[in-house]
Enzyme design. Sequence first.
Site, PDB file in Angstrom:
ATOM      1  N   CYS A  22      45.871  52.671  34.883  1.00  0.00           N
ATOM      2  CA  CYS A  22      45.260  51.343  34.743  1.00  0.00           C
ATOM      3  C   CYS A  22      44.250  51.277  33.600  1.00  0.00           C
ATOM      4  O   CYS A  22      43.762  50.199  33.262  1.00  0.00           O
ATOM      5  CB  CYS A  22      44.606  50.904  36.048  1.00  0.00           C
ATOM      6  SG  CYS A  22      45.824  50.551  37.337  1.00  0.00           S
ATOM      7  N   HIS A  26      47.736  46.534  30.346  1.00  0.00           N
ATOM      8  CA  HIS A  26      48.859  46.079  31.166  1.00  0.00           C
ATOM      9  C   HIS A  26      48.545  44.651  31.635  1.00  0.00           C
ATOM     10  O   HIS A  26      47.446  44.153  31.397  1.00  0.00           O
ATOM     11  CB  HIS A  26      49.098  47.016  32.362  1.00  0.00           C
ATOM     12  CG  HIS A  26      47.967  47.092  33.328  1.00  0.00           C
ATOM     13  ND1 HIS A  26      46.810  47.814  33.087  1.00  0.00           N
ATOM     14  CD2 HIS A  26      47.799  46.512  34.529  1.00  0.00           C
ATOM     15  CE1 HIS A  26      45.989  47.691  34.110  1.00  0.00           C
ATOM     16  NE2 HIS A  26      46.561  46.894  35.008  1.00  0.00           N
ATOM     17  N   HIS A  28      49.237  41.252  34.625  1.00  0.00           N
ATOM     18  CA  HIS A  28      49.519  40.821  35.992  1.00  0.00           C
ATOM     19  C   HIS A  28      49.787  39.323  35.988  1.00  0.00           C
ATOM     20  O   HIS A  28      49.319  38.595  35.114  1.00  0.00           O
ATOM     21  CB  HIS A  28      48.327  41.072  36.924  1.00  0.00           C
ATOM     22  CG  HIS A  28      47.980  42.498  37.123  1.00  0.00           C
ATOM     23  ND1 HIS A  28      48.707  43.342  37.920  1.00  0.00           N
ATOM     24  CD2 HIS A  28      46.961  43.238  36.620  1.00  0.00           C
ATOM     25  CE1 HIS A  28      48.155  44.543  37.909  1.00  0.00           C
ATOM     26  NE2 HIS A  28      47.097  44.501  37.126  1.00  0.00           N
ATOM     27  N   HIS A  66      46.827  33.685  30.088  1.00  0.00           N
ATOM     28  CA  HIS A  66      47.416  34.217  28.859  1.00  0.00           C
ATOM     29  C   HIS A  66      46.352  34.737  27.891  1.00  0.00           C
ATOM     30  O   HIS A  66      46.385  34.442  26.701  1.00  0.00           O
ATOM     31  CB  HIS A  66      48.319  33.172  28.186  1.00  0.00           C
ATOM     32  CG  HIS A  66      49.617  33.029  28.890  1.00  0.00           C
ATOM     33  ND1 HIS A  66      49.753  32.248  30.027  1.00  0.00           N
ATOM     34  CD2 HIS A  66      50.823  33.580  28.654  1.00  0.00           C
ATOM     35  CE1 HIS A  66      51.005  32.318  30.443  1.00  0.00           C
ATOM     36  NE2 HIS A  66      51.670  33.128  29.642  1.00  0.00           N
ATOM     37  N   GLU A 111      46.778  40.702  42.922  1.00  0.00           N
ATOM     38  CA  GLU A 111      47.521  41.276  41.796  1.00  0.00           C
ATOM     39  C   GLU A 111      49.006  41.308  42.114  1.00  0.00           C
ATOM     40  O   GLU A 111      49.839  41.191  41.220  1.00  0.00           O
ATOM     41  CB  GLU A 111      47.029  42.687  41.492  1.00  0.00           C
ATOM     42  CG  GLU A 111      45.685  42.720  40.828  1.00  0.00           C
ATOM     43  CD  GLU A 111      45.310  44.104  40.328  1.00  0.00           C
ATOM     44  OE1 GLU A 111      46.160  45.027  40.342  1.00  0.00           O
ATOM     45  OE2 GLU A 111      44.153  44.259  39.902  1.00  0.00           O
TER      46      GLU A 111
END
Length: 122
Positions: A22, A26, A28, A66, A111
């Site tokens: 993590c 990355h 979600h 975004h 998440e």
Amino acid sequence: MDVFIKTHFSGGHHLRAYPGNCENPHGHNWKVKVTVRAHELDSLGMGIDFKDLKKIVHGAVDELDHRDLNEHPAFKKINPSSEHIAMYLFDTLAPQLQTERYGLYSVEIRETDSSGVIYYGK
């Protein structure tokens, strides 16, 4: 009476100093549930109009959508963990969702469908 809406946003992040994957960038598709607790109903029989609640919540959530959350001013010095995102949204929404009849009760961030947090404020 608890009145809630659900929404979502997509974004990227990484957890600084995390001892595992993590720490890498990355993303979600976070799910958000905002609950307002109404102590009495208005003359139409509503705690808070869903339309009004959606407008207020989307105003705050759209700011996260975004984006690389690590670059958001709220998360420059703290990790954009689900816990911190819930706290940020709660603190952002609370002043807008406070009247004599109702107040913000909780913000839930997921998440995934099976993991998330619920923040009730301080």
